[in-house]
Write a protein that holds these residues in place. Structure first.
Motif, mmCIF file in Angstrom:
data_model
loop_
_atom_site.group_PDB
_atom_site.id
_atom_site.type_symbol
_atom_site.label_atom_id
_atom_site.label_comp_id
_atom_site.label_asym_id
_atom_site.label_seq_id
_atom_site.Cartn_x
_atom_site.Cartn_y
_atom_site.Cartn_z
ATOM 1 N N CYS A 1 -15.864 5.394 8.552
ATOM 2 C CA CYS A 1 -16.607 4.364 9.294
ATOM 3 C C CYS A 1 -15.811 3.861 10.498
ATOM 4 O O CYS A 1 -15.728 2.660 10.762
ATOM 5 N N GLY A 2 -15.190 4.783 11.221
ATOM 6 C CA GLY A 2 -14.530 4.439 12.476
ATOM 7 C C GLY A 2 -13.091 3.977 12.377
ATOM 8 O O GLY A 2 -12.468 3.679 13.398
ATOM 9 N N LYS A 3 -12.535 3.930 11.152
ATOM 10 C CA LYS A 3 -11.149 3.504 10.979
ATOM 11 C C LYS A 3 -10.441 4.446 10.015
ATOM 12 O O LYS A 3 -11.087 4.983 9.102
ATOM 13 N N PRO A 4 -9.122 4.626 10.185
ATOM 14 C CA PRO A 4 -8.382 5.403 9.183
ATOM 15 C C PRO A 4 -8.533 4.748 7.813
ATOM 16 O O PRO A 4 -8.592 3.512 7.707
ATOM 17 N N LEU A 5 -8.597 5.553 6.766
ATOM 18 C CA LEU A 5 -8.810 5.024 5.429
ATOM 19 C C LEU A 5 -7.829 3.908 5.088
ATOM 20 O O LEU A 5 -8.213 2.866 4.548
ATOM 21 N N ILE A 6 -6.563 4.094 5.413
ATOM 22 C CA ILE A 6 -5.549 3.103 5.059
ATOM 23 C C ILE A 6 -5.787 1.759 5.752
ATOM 24 O O ILE A 6 -5.418 0.701 5.227
ATOM 25 N N ALA A 7 -6.432 1.786 6.906
ATOM 26 C CA ALA A 7 -6.675 0.555 7.660
ATOM 27 C C ALA A 7 -7.547 -0.423 6.888
ATOM 28 O O ALA A 7 -7.387 -1.647 7.001
ATOM 29 N N HIS A 8 -8.470 0.084 6.089
ATOM 30 C CA HIS A 8 -9.359 -0.796 5.326
ATOM 31 C C HIS A 8 -8.571 -1.628 4.319
ATOM 32 O O HIS A 8 -8.862 -2.815 4.118
ATOM 33 N N SER A 9 -7.553 -1.031 3.706
ATOM 34 C CA SER A 9 -6.732 -1.770 2.746
ATOM 35 C C SER A 9 -5.800 -2.752 3.447
ATOM 36 O O SER A 9 -5.583 -3.868 2.970
ATOM 37 N N VAL A 10 -5.237 -2.341 4.577
ATOM 38 C CA VAL A 10 -4.366 -3.243 5.336
ATOM 39 C C VAL A 10 -5.147 -4.465 5.787
ATOM 40 O O VAL A 10 -4.702 -5.618 5.621
ATOM 41 N N GLU A 11 -6.334 -4.250 6.335
ATOM 42 C CA GLU A 11 -7.109 -5.358 6.884
ATOM 43 C C GLU A 11 -7.596 -6.325 5.816
ATOM 44 O O GLU A 11 -7.580 -7.543 6.020
ATOM 45 N N ILE A 12 -8.027 -5.808 4.664
ATOM 46 C CA ILE A 12 -8.508 -6.731 3.635
ATOM 47 C C ILE A 12 -7.352 -7.555 3.073
ATOM 48 O O ILE A 12 -7.523 -8.740 2.751
ATOM 49 N N LEU B 1 -2.440 -2.443 -3.426
ATOM 50 C CA LEU B 1 -3.826 -2.210 -3.001
ATOM 51 C C LEU B 1 -3.944 -0.778 -2.477
ATOM 52 O O LEU B 1 -3.857 -0.543 -1.266
ATOM 53 N N PRO B 2 -4.126 0.185 -3.371
ATOM 54 C CA PRO B 2 -4.184 1.579 -2.932
ATOM 55 C C PRO B 2 -5.243 1.835 -1.862
ATOM 56 O O PRO B 2 -6.345 1.271 -1.917
ATOM 57 N N ALA B 3 -4.897 2.683 -0.913
ATOM 58 C CA ALA B 3 -5.833 3.016 0.166
ATOM 59 C C ALA B 3 -7.069 3.728 -0.358
ATOM 60 O O ALA B 3 -8.110 3.740 0.316
ATOM 61 N N THR B 4 -6.980 4.304 -1.545
ATOM 62 C CA THR B 4 -8.075 5.114 -2.090
ATOM 63 C C THR B 4 -9.204 4.285 -2.684
ATOM 64 O O THR B 4 -10.145 4.839 -3.245
ATOM 65 N N SER B 5 -9.109 2.967 -2.574
ATOM 66 C CA SER B 5 -10.159 2.088 -3.102
ATOM 67 C C SER B 5 -10.694 1.189 -1.987
ATOM 68 O O SER B 5 -10.541 -0.035 -2.021
ATOM 69 N N PRO B 6 -11.375 1.761 -0.995
ATOM 70 C CA PRO B 6 -11.767 0.989 0.189
ATOM 71 C C PRO B 6 -13.001 0.106 0.007
ATOM 72 O O PRO B 6 -13.343 -0.661 0.908
ATOM 73 N N LEU B 7 -13.673 0.196 -1.152
ATOM 74 C CA LEU B 7 -14.916 -0.552 -1.342
ATOM 75 C C LEU B 7 -14.693 -1.913 -1.994
ATOM 76 O O LEU B 7 -15.642 -2.691 -2.142
ATOM 77 N N ARG B 8 -13.467 -2.220 -2.397
ATOM 78 C CA ARG B 8 -13.158 -3.536 -2.955
ATOM 79 C C ARG B 8 -13.489 -4.633 -1.951
ATOM 80 O O ARG B 8 -13.493 -4.396 -0.730
ATOM 81 N N ASN B 9 -13.744 -5.837 -2.440
ATOM 82 C CA ASN B 9 -13.963 -6.944 -1.508
ATOM 83 C C ASN B 9 -12.958 -8.060 -1.771
ATOM 84 O O ASN B 9 -12.141 -7.988 -2.693
ATOM 85 N N ILE C 1 0.874 -1.172 0.000
ATOM 86 C CA ILE C 1 0.000 0.000 0.000
ATOM 87 C C ILE C 1 0.911 1.221 0.000
ATOM 88 O O ILE C 1 1.705 1.413 0.931
ATOM 89 N N PHE C 2 0.826 2.003 -1.071
ATOM 90 C CA PHE C 2 1.691 3.169 -1.229
ATOM 91 C C PHE C 2 0.897 4.406 -0.831
ATOM 92 O O PHE C 2 -0.069 4.780 -1.501
ATOM 93 N N ALA C 3 1.283 5.000 0.283
ATOM 94 C CA ALA C 3 0.486 6.085 0.857
ATOM 95 C C ALA C 3 1.403 7.224 1.291
ATOM 96 O O ALA C 3 2.144 7.092 2.267
ATOM 97 N N ARG C 4 1.322 8.322 0.581
ATOM 98 C CA ARG C 4 2.144 9.475 0.962
ATOM 99 C C ARG C 4 1.301 10.462 1.779
ATOM 100 O O ARG C 4 0.080 10.392 1.797
ATOM 101 N N GLY C 5 1.977 11.387 2.431
ATOM 102 C CA GLY C 5 1.280 12.282 3.347
ATOM 103 C C GLY C 5 0.816 13.589 2.746
ATOM 104 O O GLY C 5 0.127 14.359 3.409
#
Length: 237
Positions: free
Chosen positions: A25-36, A104-112, A7-11
């Protein structure tokens, strides 16, 4: 086959300040990509490449390994391909070799999970890289235009055939940021995605949103909340 997720995430996000760590939804955006990524059996390790300490701290909290990205690879105009190469070199220097690279970019959190698994399964010997695609709502043959020098607009692709409806035009797809799957050696020996044979995997539009603006973020959060409620309702039955 040893598969690593990145996951490539710059500041320095400008469209949505601190986008990668903004809560959705209660989590940092990047967390959704890490967890999936952690939920996919084929993926052995999850790395976050960043130059930002806040992103690094949060990613570690969710169990990702951190690759320290140089500042010159984290600018607005820095090609992400170079960050991909840097990540692979960083691992090679540590004798940590692997077979399959998935971004898995953090900007696509709706993937399954199924979207990711389909992309991984589609990397074969004839394919250099697999990307997610979704059917486009607009077409350069019909309703996408550019401004010309005299102040008027004209269709982007101008040919002899005149189209009166978008449905008549050649089928056009948007590339998504759902997943990019390839082998490390392709990244090391190429200058970009289209230097090789690219396979597109269809992603439903409701899971293909790429967050680039505040409106994108709000839409993604709305859809994610809707999915969470639906899951809870199904589990309660």
């Amino acid at each position: 086959m040893k598969t690593y997720a990145f996951i490539f995430a710059r500041g320095g996000s400008k469209g949505v300040p601190d986008k990668n760590i903004k809560e959705m939804c209660g989590k940092p955006l990047i967390a959704h990509s890490v967890e999936i990524a952690q939920n996919i059996d084929a993926i052995e390790k999850v790395f976050v490449s960043t130059e930002d300490e806040k992103i690094s701290t949060i990613a570690k909290t969710y169990g990702a390994d951190i690759i320290s990205r140089p500042e010159d690879l984290a600018q607005d105009d820095s090609p992400e391909w170079l960050a991909w190469q840097h990540a692979i070199n960083w691992l090679e220097k540590r004798d940590d070799n692997f077979d399959v690279f998935i971004s898995l970019p953090a900007t696509s959190p709706l993937r399954n999970n199924n979207d990711i698994s389909k992309c991984l399964a589609s990397l074969d010997k004839k394919t250099d890289i697999v990307v997610g695609i979704t059917e486009s709502n607009r077409s350069p043959y019909f309703n996408m235009v550019k401004k010309n020098d005299n102040g008027f607009i004209e269709i982007i692709i101008n040919n002899n055939k005149f189209y009166t409806r978008r449905q008549e035009t050649p089928l056009i797809f948007d590339m998504t940021t759902v997943a990019y799957v390839c082998r490390p050696e392709f990244i090391q020996n190429s200058k970009g995605i289209f230097n090789g044979k690219v396979k597109g995997i269809d992603i439903p539009i409701e899971r293909a949103l790429d967050i680039d603006t505040k409106l994108d973020f709000e839409i993604a959060e709305f859809l994610m909340k809707k999915n969470i409620l639906k899951t809870r309702e199904n589990n309660a039955k």
